[in-house]
Write a protein that holds these residues in place. Structure first.
Motif, PDB file in Angstrom:
ATOM      1  N   ASP A 164      -6.216 103.989 -68.509  1.00  0.00           N
ATOM      2  CA  ASP A 164      -4.960 103.618 -67.834  1.00  0.00           C
ATOM      3  C   ASP A 164      -4.941 104.054 -66.375  1.00  0.00           C
ATOM      4  OD1 ASP A 164      -3.869 102.425 -70.094  1.00  0.00           O
ATOM      5  OD2 ASP A 164      -3.035 104.306 -70.824  1.00  0.00           O
ATOM      6  N   LEU A 165      -6.079 103.914 -65.710  1.00  0.00           N
ATOM      7  CA  LEU A 165      -6.170 104.237 -64.285  1.00  0.00           C
ATOM      8  C   LEU A 165      -6.221 102.931 -63.494  1.00  0.00           C
ATOM      9  CD1 LEU A 165      -8.894 107.061 -64.353  1.00  0.00           C
ATOM     10  CD2 LEU A 165      -6.424 107.357 -64.044  1.00  0.00           C
ATOM     11  N   PRO A 166      -5.254 102.690 -62.628  1.00  0.00           N
ATOM     12  CA  PRO A 166      -5.291 101.456 -61.837  1.00  0.00           C
ATOM     13  C   PRO A 166      -6.440 101.469 -60.842  1.00  0.00           C
ATOM     14  CG  PRO A 166      -3.519 102.907 -61.080  1.00  0.00           C
ATOM     15  CD  PRO A 166      -4.086 103.533 -62.314  1.00  0.00           C
ATOM     16  N   ALA A 167      -7.214 100.397 -60.828  1.00  0.00           N
ATOM     17  CA  ALA A 167      -8.371 100.323 -59.928  1.00  0.00           C
ATOM     18  C   ALA A 167      -7.907 100.026 -58.504  1.00  0.00           C
ATOM     19  CB  ALA A 167      -9.334  99.240 -60.399  1.00  0.00           C
ATOM     20  N   PRO A 168      -8.228 100.865 -57.533  1.00  0.00           N
ATOM     21  CA  PRO A 168      -7.868 100.595 -56.136  1.00  0.00           C
ATOM     22  C   PRO A 168      -8.522  99.309 -55.638  1.00  0.00           C
ATOM     23  CG  PRO A 168      -8.541 102.887 -56.423  1.00  0.00           C
ATOM     24  CD  PRO A 168      -8.916 102.169 -57.681  1.00  0.00           C
ATOM     25  N   LYS A 169      -7.927  98.701 -54.619  1.00  0.00           N
ATOM     26  CA  LYS A 169      -8.441  97.429 -54.097  1.00  0.00           C
ATOM     27  C   LYS A 169      -9.843  97.562 -53.517  1.00  0.00           C
ATOM     28  CE  LYS A 169      -3.874  95.529 -53.019  1.00  0.00           C
ATOM     29  NZ  LYS A 169      -2.961  95.058 -51.939  1.00  0.00           N
ATOM     30  N   ASN A 170     -10.150  98.728 -52.974  1.00  0.00           N
ATOM     31  CA  ASN A 170     -11.439  98.896 -52.292  1.00  0.00           C
ATOM     32  C   ASN A 170     -12.514  99.493 -53.193  1.00  0.00           C
ATOM     33  OD1 ASN A 170     -10.154 101.398 -52.427  1.00  0.00           O
ATOM     34  ND2 ASN A 170     -11.199 102.182 -50.606  1.00  0.00           N
ATOM     35  N   VAL A 171     -12.321  99.438 -54.516  1.00  0.00           N
ATOM     36  CA  VAL A 171     -13.247 100.121 -55.426  1.00  0.00           C
ATOM     37  C   VAL A 171     -14.670  99.560 -55.331  1.00  0.00           C
ATOM     38  CG1 VAL A 171     -12.700  98.656 -57.431  1.00  0.00           C
ATOM     39  CG2 VAL A 171     -13.564 100.984 -57.784  1.00  0.00           C
TER      40      VAL A 171
END
Length: 359
Positions: A246-253
């Motif tokens: 349940d960790l939102p993936a950052p846009k710059n991953v």
């Protein structure tokens, strides 16, 4: 969302396995729920007959997976060999899930693993009360696999002692396990086989005896050949793990994965990507698995302490933890890399600053 911290492969990919099984009318080896061709499709990705997309579980040479699957369709055991982080355990689990629908029959080999954990144990209350009997016998995953015609997985086979390893010789040769206390033997049901994993970079490795080696077909899983391939592997696994946690993936991953992988590949290979600068290598392997762990740790830190922003600062401490296994020598290796390579590289200024500050 499942309450389990980690679901098995057959649970996570149940819809894909069901779609592949739906019209899988080819030749099934005894005990297999899918045909060998469908198993390879499950591993490498593709489409089921009803159009369901099958995600790739292994990114690499298809022929390696075909060899592994073909081996398990015979009476010969499979040994997946490679340096840490080449997806040996991942492939082993998915092979078991696709072939028998059960990846849970696993023995984790360690220096403390003894013969009772391989062959069978005893319920001592029953043993003292009634003497040796089948009811008092405690079946190991290997024994259950033999009785059920399933696959048993041995993780890090070379971690356990050579004398314990050789316990497997009778099972692999005769497909049976003697139980002298009961004056009987258990014979393996058709479909039974063993998948073992091993690496040759561990300081605690015990070499396999020549007698045991002969009973395995060895498939060597290499490190990703290109940076592009390794970035794809790390991105896929990081996305899956972030979702399960349940960790939102950052846009710059993806961008940060590419930069972390580039640093790890150079340190691992002992030279820069263009081959112009020779580098010292750290004591650790810096595999794809290490890069995945660094990224998941960084995403967690970004989520809870950096308002969701994934930066070099939030990744640096995890990167240092991955690189610096020897507190003296590895610090020198990383420090030299920072000063001779990263300091001069455009686009990596934030990594140079963050790693130098925290080293």
């Amino acid at each position: 969302m499942s309450e389990k911290l980690r679901q098995s492969a057959e649970e996570n990919y149940a819809s894909e396995l069901a779609a592949l099984a739906k019209d899988d009318t080819g030749n099934h080896p005894a005990g297999w729920v899918l045909t060998p061709r469908a198993v390879v499709t499950y591993l490498m990705g593709g489409k089921a007959s009803d159009g369901t997309a099958i995600s790739a579980k292994y990114v690499g040479d298809r022929r390696l997976m075909e060899t592994a699957v073909s081996t398990l369709a015979t009476d010969r055991a499979l040994l997946l060999l490679g340096v840490p982080g080449t997806a040996k355990s991942w492939v082993s689990e998915h092979l078991a899930a696709a072939i028998t629908g059960d990846s849970s029959l696993v023995i984790q080999c360690t220096a403390g693993t003894d013969e009772n954990q391989i062959r069978y144990g005893w319920n001592y209350a029953q043993l003292l009360a009634h003497g040796p009997s089948r009811e008092a016998l405690v079946a190991t995953p290997l024994l259950r696999a033999m009785e059920g015609g399933k696959l048993c997985r041995f993780e890090e086979l070379t971690r356990m002692g050579s004398d314990v390893q050789d316990t497997l010789i009778t099972v692999l040769s005769e497909k049976m396990m003697p139980i002298p206390e009961l004056n009987t033997s258990v014979y393996a049901k058709r479909g039974f086989n063993i998948i073992a994993t091993a690496n040759n970079r561990d300081k605690g490795v015990n070499e396999l005896s020549s007698a045991l080696k002969r009973r395995f077909n060895v498939v060597v899983l290499p490190l990703p050949a290109s940076a592009h391939e390794e970035v794809a592997i790390v991105t896929k696994r990081v996305s899956e793990m972030a979702l399960s946690l349940d960790l939102p993936a950052p846009k710059n991953v993806t961008e940060e994965i590419a930069r972390v992988v580039a640093i790890f590949r150079e340190l691992r290979s002992g030279q820069t990507e263009d081959g112009k600068v020779a580098l010292k290598t750290p004591s650790g392997g810096l595999s794809s698995a290490e890069a995945i762990a660094v990224m998941v740790g960084g995403i967690s830190q970004a989520t809870f302490f950096n308002e969701g922003r994934l930066t070099a600062d939030s990744l640096a401490s995890n990167m240092i933890g991955a690189v610096v296994k020897d507190p003296v020598q590895d610090r020198i290796v990383l420090g030299e890399y920072l000063e001779t390579v990263l300091k001069k590289r455009r686009g990596f200024e934030d990594y140079y600053a963050a790693l130098s500050d925290q080293l």
